[in-house]
Design an enzyme around this catalytic site. Structure first.
Site, PDB file in Angstrom:
ATOM      1  N   SER A  16       0.848  -1.176   0.000  1.00 37.18           N
ATOM      2  CA  SER A  16       0.000   0.000   0.000  1.00 37.18           C
ATOM      3  C   SER A  16       0.894   1.241   0.000  1.00 37.18           C
ATOM      4  O   SER A  16       1.699   1.399  -0.923  1.00 37.18           O
ATOM      5  CB  SER A  16      -0.960  -0.038   1.200  1.00 37.18           C
ATOM      6  OG  SER A  16      -1.992   0.894   1.040  1.00 37.18           O
ATOM      7  N   ASP A  29      -8.121  -5.302  -6.313  1.00 35.30           N
ATOM      8  CA  ASP A  29      -7.719  -4.163  -5.488  1.00 35.30           C
ATOM      9  C   ASP A  29      -8.240  -2.887  -6.134  1.00 35.30           C
ATOM     10  O   ASP A  29      -7.744  -2.466  -7.178  1.00 35.30           O
ATOM     11  CB  ASP A  29      -6.190  -4.116  -5.380  1.00 35.30           C
ATOM     12  CG  ASP A  29      -5.699  -2.986  -4.482  1.00 35.30           C
ATOM     13  OD1 ASP A  29      -6.544  -2.246  -3.942  1.00 35.30           O
ATOM     14  OD2 ASP A  29      -4.474  -2.859  -4.319  1.00 35.30           O
ATOM     15  N   HIS A  71      -6.866  -5.784  -2.016  1.00 37.90           N
ATOM     16  CA  HIS A  71      -5.738  -5.063  -1.419  1.00 37.90           C
ATOM     17  C   HIS A  71      -4.984  -5.950  -0.439  1.00 37.90           C
ATOM     18  O   HIS A  71      -3.804  -5.729  -0.185  1.00 37.90           O
ATOM     19  CB  HIS A  71      -6.271  -3.811  -0.711  1.00 37.90           C
ATOM     20  CG  HIS A  71      -5.255  -2.733  -0.515  1.00 37.90           C
ATOM     21  ND1 HIS A  71      -4.556  -2.166  -1.562  1.00 37.90           N
ATOM     22  CD2 HIS A  71      -4.810  -2.103   0.603  1.00 37.90           C
ATOM     23  CE1 HIS A  71      -3.740  -1.232  -1.098  1.00 37.90           C
ATOM     24  NE2 HIS A  71      -3.873  -1.187   0.207  1.00 37.90           N
TER      25      HIS A  71
END
Length: 740
Positions: free
Chosen positions: A601, A681, A713
């Protein structure tokens, strides 16, 4: 004598050899049961909880309902839950072995409890009859049938109704029975249609890892027309049709990845308070508001009256208001609020709404920390709440009358996540975990006789561990404690870092480094457990693991968090490099010539940024990271995040997006890079990973891509997780020369 001495030595050594521990493995991690929040019975004798089992071979996770007696004389006591990971089994036992179950909730009379199960018709609410004397279930039956499935069940205080959420089609707003049939038809049509195309006419058409498909999350209430039923009695579905309390083209409650509920019953059961965002463009708004609506149960022909009776009680705050919870005496609603609209990482404050006067009060303005989970004392005079503080979660309480904030004895030094006060007010139950142990449930005494006094003059009470489900696995593995260090970072601020040594550590050796970078970016490393990025598992094959809580991390005050806004590659990068420099200088066992950087991330963004700004690392692992700030803005669902972090849109603040885009330094990429991304994602679209991998390949940089067509994600499926860890560790081993 020598022979006898030898035999004695051998005799005493045999148990030691037979009990030899081994480094933590992925297979060990999959054997651990994942313990959920504690739910005390109304009479205070029992605690329900859900625990998830992982079947690696079958590639699935299954949750079951467990129970443990709330007896503070059982279990292991001591100063710290972290020190209680060894020992024998406790008194916990599974309640419904032949059926999956999650989120248990007691009926107020304690004679039954509700839970979620996928046994029939997908996720539905089920009810289990309970014998309090023996602590056993005497019958189980389904309570709901919703074609759109359900979640988040909650009993009304009188036990006559049950609330739940379901993602339904807003155009089916009509009388209850017709609404049910309408949703059933639409589910069937979507399932059977050979056309899978969708048409969008607004933003936030997909969220997190799924397309919304025209549905909205709504809150339903269902009358419960029984006190008890024998297990052979089928529940009469046609006698009680759920009523939609939040009809309309809005999500009510709002989307959440977990944590405290965004809705609650009033103590008299006549009203609910819930969180909903009615702004025109939800994708750019964090303006969640609290709404109240009367609970209406029974037949009716029109739904139009319901929206007219709703009331927004936080309309004047353009930022987020969420997680309402009524005081037991019904006078107040406590909730969490932010002040800056569009900023999802503004400080969460604990607020109090007076239901009679409408007055709102900030109870934690003097506390420069985020308020997390909170709960009322049964006397309505205190609110207990958790805060992140330098890598730990501590529990404090605030006196409603005076606003005085007090630390809960002993627990000020522990990491407490989900917690609840027992109905008599005498004990607080909480889950705790550490770097070396996943969630377990604990109990601690609050005050003598349950009175709402601060108890600060008393010696710290003991903590009792109630669940021991993972003792057998943990007793066979060796793990290292988390070590903290501080160093001067960007702007001359003190910055905290953490270090984990490999098992069987030898101070005379040099060890390669896995340099982990957290996501968020408003997140933090700490002494807590993780299944997705587990520092112990990264250290287990002979690595020192280093983690830095750079500017932007939580737990160090809001100013420290805000420092990252508009400066993604600035002070955080400086902190990370200075922290690694400090560790290399202070810890002589670190091999600075064999270091790899890994992040997901924002951590994936930062590893991409690092790749273009330093060649100090032997390799990079970048998971779901931002590569092109312009395309990331156009493909994300939560536009408010990018708009805030980069000071507007790419069209109104082009220079900011251009300045902090890792693609612009791609000409400097040299470090071997493993790229990981999931097709589902929608926070950072898979195209970010593809763009990066294409760039690396065309530039001749050694690179590999791990692509998951069925993950978002986070990588959650057991066998996908196994492949993830193996691929990551093999990549790092390859470039650090760990594997010959």
């Amino acid at each position: 004598m020598r022979r006898l001495a030898f035999l004695l030595v051998l005799l005493f050594c045999i148990p030691a050899f037979s009990q030899a521990k081994h480094p933590f493995t992925f297979e060990d991690m999959m054997k651990l049961k994942r313990v959920g929040e504690p739910v005390p019975s109304p009479d205070g004798k029992w605690v329900l909880f859900a625990a998830v089992d992982v079947d690696l071979a079958a590639n699935k996770k299954t949750s079951h309902i467990w129970i443990v007696p709330l007896n503070t004389n059982s279990g292991v006591t001591g100063a710290s839950p972290v020190q209680q990971s060894s020992g024998g089994p406790g008194n916990e036992r599974i309640l419904i072995a032949d059926q999956d179950g999650d989120r248990p909730r007691w009926r107020p009379d304690g004679k039954s409890f509700a839970f979620l199960s996928t046994k029939d018709h997908g996720s539905q609410v089920w009810v289990a009859a309970f014998d309090g004397s023996s602590g056993t279930v005497t019958g189980v039956w389904p309570l709901t049938y919703m074609p759109t499935e359900v979640g988040g069940e909650l009993w009304s205080p009188d036990g006559k109704n049950i609330l739940f959420t379901s993602d339904v089609y807003p155009e089916c707003d009509r009388a209850p029975k017709e609404e049910l049939l309408c949703n059933e038809n639409k589910v069937r049509e979507a399932r059977d249609s050979k056309i899978k195309a969708q048409i969008f006419d607004r933003l936030l058409y997909r969220h997190w890892n799924a397309y919304k498909e025209g549905r909205r999350s709504h809150i339903f209430v269902n009358a419960v027309l029984f006190d008890s039923l024998p297990p052979t009695t089928a529940f009469p579905f046609d006698q009680t049709i759920p009523r939609d309390l939040t009809p309309g083209d809005y999500d009510a409650p709002v989307f959440s990845l977990g944590g405290q509920d965004n809705y609650a019953f009033s103590p008299d059961g006549k009203e609910i308070c819930y969180t909903s965002n009615h702004d025109k463009v939800e994708a750019t708004s964090t303006n969640n508001d609290l709404w109240i609506v009367p609970v209406r149960v029974g037949a009716g022909d029109s739904r139009a009256q319901v929206p007219a009776q709703t009331k927004n009680i936080t309309a004047d705050n353009p930022a987020s208001d969420s997680t309402p919870l009524y005081s037991p005496d019904g006078k107040y609603i406590a909730y969490r609020a932010q002040q800056r609209p569009g900023y999802e990482s503004d400080r969460f404050r604990l607020m109090l709404y007076d239901r009679k006067t409408g007055e709102r009060k900030n109870l934690t303005e003097s506390l420069d920390r985020w308020v997390g989970t909170f709960t009322w004392s049964p006397y309505s005079t205190r609110i207990f709440f958790g805060t992140d503080n330098e890598g730990r979660t501590t529990v404090s309480s605030v006196l409603v009358a005076t606003g005085q904030i007090l630390e809960v004895p002993l627990m000020a030094t522990e990491t407490a996540d989900d917690f609840v006060v027992t109905p008599n007010g005498e004990n607080i139950l909480f889950t705790d975990n550490s770097l070396r142990e996943p969630n377990a449930i604990y109990s601690s005494l609050l005050c003598p006789n349950g009175r709402d006094n601060p108890c600060g003059h008393l010696p710290p009470p003991p903590i009792h561990k109630l669940t021991h489900l993972n003792n057998a696995v943990l007793s066979q593995v060796t793990m290292s404690p988390l070590e903290s260090f501080w160093f001067p970072g960007a702007n001359g601020d003190k910055v905290e870092g953490f270090l984990v040594k490999p098992p069987n550590f030898d101070a005379t050796k040099k060890y390669p480094v896995k340099f982990l970078i957290h996501g968020g970016p408003q997140g933090a490393w700490g002494d807590d457990w993780s299944y997705r990025w587990n520092p112990e598992l990264f250290a287990a094959n002979g690595y020192v693991v280093i983690m830095i809580n750079f500017h932007g991390s939580t737990g160090y005050g809001q100013k420290f968090i805000d420092a990252i806004n508009g400066d993604w590659g600035g002070v955080p990068f400086e902190d990370l490099m200075k922290g690694l420099d400090y560790a290399e200088h202070e810890y002589f066992f670190i091999d600075r010539f064999r270091e790899c950087a890994l992040g997901a991330s924002y951590g994936g963004y930062m590893t991409n940024w690092i790749s273009g700004h330093t060649d100090r690392f032997k390799c990079i692992v970048t998971h779901d990271g931002l590569f092109n700030a312009f395309s990331a803005w156009g493909t994300t669902e939560e536009l408010w995040f990018n708009n805030w972090e980069f000071g507007g849109t790419p069209y109104t603040n082009h220079d900011m997006y251009n300045r902090w885009s890792p693609r612009n330094s791609a000409k400097n990429f040299k470090t071997p890079t493993l790229v990981i991304h999931g097709q589902l994602d929608y926070r950072l679209d898979v195209s970010e990973g593809f763009q990066l991998f294409t760039t690396l390949q065309t530039m001749g940089v050694p690179s590999k891509m791990l692509y998951f067509p069925d993950e978002g994600h986070w990588v959650l499926k057991p066998q996908n997780s196994q492949l993830w860890y193996k691929t990551v560790n093999d990549w790092v081993d390859q470039w650090t020369g760990t594997k010959k």
